[in-house]
Write a protein that holds these residues in place. Structure first.
Motif, short mmCIF file in Angstrom:
data_model
loop_
_atom_site.label_atom_id
_atom_site.label_comp_id
_atom_site.label_asym_id
_atom_site.label_seq_id
_atom_site.Cartn_x
_atom_site.Cartn_y
_atom_site.Cartn_z
N HIS A 153 0.85 -1.19 0.00
CA HIS A 153 0.00 0.00 0.00
C HIS A 153 0.89 1.25 0.00
O HIS A 153 2.11 1.16 0.09
N ALA A 154 0.27 2.40 -0.07
CA ALA A 154 1.02 3.67 -0.04
C ALA A 154 1.42 4.06 1.38
O ALA A 154 2.07 5.09 1.57
N ALA B 176 -5.19 7.64 -0.78
CA ALA B 176 -4.70 6.59 -1.67
C ALA B 176 -5.75 5.51 -1.91
O ALA B 176 -5.62 4.71 -2.85
N SER B 177 -6.76 5.47 -1.08
CA SER B 177 -7.83 4.48 -1.21
C SER B 177 -8.48 4.53 -2.59
O SER B 177 -8.63 5.59 -3.20
N ALA B 178 -8.91 3.36 -3.05
CA ALA B 178 -9.61 3.28 -4.34
C ALA B 178 -10.98 3.93 -4.30
O ALA B 178 -11.65 4.03 -5.33
N THR C 267 -11.79 6.49 -6.90
CA THR C 267 -12.15 6.16 -8.28
C THR C 267 -13.64 6.29 -8.56
O THR C 267 -14.05 6.31 -9.72
N PRO D 15 -5.60 2.84 -8.70
CA PRO D 15 -5.04 2.08 -7.58
C PRO D 15 -5.05 0.58 -7.83
O PRO D 15 -6.07 0.01 -8.23
#
Length: 372
Positions: A96-97, A117-119, A122, A237
């Motif tokens: 993960h980031a 950073a979570s998807a 999107t 991601p």
């Protein structure tokens, strides 16, 4: 120039999006956009959050009586999965980031990193991409996707074996898979991973149909269409690889078998499309085809070894609510990213401030091609 920005965190109140450069006069169908968001939320292997979120857009500006005005369009999507206690993340997750983001921004823990950073971000890209799809539909351009691999289970139905006639029906599948026999095995594989506290990745195939010749450019590295597509898809991601056309398998063939021979009959055409619709960074009139690999999700119920940021002692990674497999969802995001890139290049080629002007420029170009 078309461009977009998104803002918001995974557990914040809203996601926010702005898209600039939309021409005047495009009909915006909110039901279509909301259905795109619904498509993103489906897929076997998703987490319990998908039962909480009911994503819908609220358009704040740039649209009047369902038609674009030419002004920047701003929209929000409400987050409904926010009423949980958010603890700081110090046991950073491999893959993960968490660690690089925490070190880069000098945070005490990874919470501020993973929230962005979570998807979840999107969802906004799908909403904005839905607007781009509505634009492309005005020119009979359609974008489809389907899943061809989950874990080590592969489907043999793909663009290059000519068995994708049912692409419009693929959303009826819980995994967006055309091969029903392989889908059963894929679901079994997801269940095995879930029982073991593990996760699975996979491969999606994305296809753009009725793409005109001439999008992109050979003249500069940053204008090449395949470069833009690769950059956009790899920004999703979890996506770690992309291949256009035959991709890596092209290395197995000599040039005499790989390159798409050119024919003419009231226009130029090919009998094959090994190049995936792009030559020299320019669309060549064939379908644009690529496959992208999504890695296994890095948040595992059976966590991997890591180091605690505070104590520097060995431990196991912290667990956050997460999917077991999100490849079907990622394929919808990939459609949206491709739609944005194709629309961006379309406006560069046929630019104008209104739909009427763009359509006139497009018709003129197509007439010129017919006389070549």
């Amino acid at each position: 120039m078309l461009r977009f920005l998104t803002a918001g965190e995974s557990h914040g109140e809203n996601l926010i999006g702005i898209i600039e450069g939309m021409p005047q006069g495009l009909y915006i169908d909110e039901k279509y956009i909301n259905n795109e968001l619904k498509r993103r939320q489906k897929g076997y292997g998703r987490s319990s959050r998908m039962a909480i979120e009911k994503d819908e857009v609220e358009i704040l500006s740039g649209v009047n009586k369902n038609y674009t005005t030419g002004n920047p369009i701003s929209i929000i999507i409400e987050n409904r999965g926010t009423n949980i206690d958010l603890v700081e993340i110090t046991k950073v997750r491999p893959g993960h980031a968490d660690l690089p983001g925490t070190l880069k921004y000098n945070h005490k823990g990874a919470r501020n990193v993973l929230e962005r950073a979570s998807a979840r971000e999107t969802a906004m890209r799908v909403a904005l991409g839905g607007m781009c799809k509505l634009f492309l539909k005005e020119f009979d351009i359609e974008i489809y996707s389907h899943i061809i691999q989950i874990g080590n289970i592969k489907s043999e139905i793909n663009y290059y074996n000519g068995e994708i006639e049912n692409l419009k029906e693929v959303d009826k599948s819980p995994l967006r898979v055309l091969d029903k026999e392989m889908e059963v095995l894929m679901i079994e594989e997801i269940e095995k991973a879930k029982a073991m506290g593990d996760t699975l990745g996979g491969v999606m195939e994305v296809i753009g149909i009725n793409i005109p010749v001439g999008l992109g450019s050979h003249a500069h590295w940053d204008r090449k269409l395949d470069g833009k597509i690769a950059g956009g898809i790899l920004s999703i991601p979890g996506i770690k690889a992309i291949e256009i056309g035959l991709g890596f398998s092209g290395a197995e063939n000599p040039g005499s078998n790989f390159h798409d021979e050119i024919y003419y009959n009231n226009g130029f055409y090919r009998k094959t499309n090994n190049a995936g619709g792009i030559e020299g960074g320019i669309s060549n009139g064939e379908d644009i085809v690529f496959r992208a690999m999504m890695k296994p999700i890095p948040t595992l119920k059976k966590p991997l070894k890591t180091v605690d940021l505070e104590s520097k002692e060995s431990t196991v990674a912290q667990f956050e609510r997460s999917d077991v497999c999100a490849v079907p969802s990622a394929s919808i995001v990939a459609e949206s990213v491709l739609a944005y890139i194709i629309m961006e290049e379309f406006l560069i080629k046929f630019g104008g401030d209104s739909m009427e002007e763009i359509k006139a420029n497009y018709r003129n170009y197509m007439e010129v091609l017919e006389n070549r």
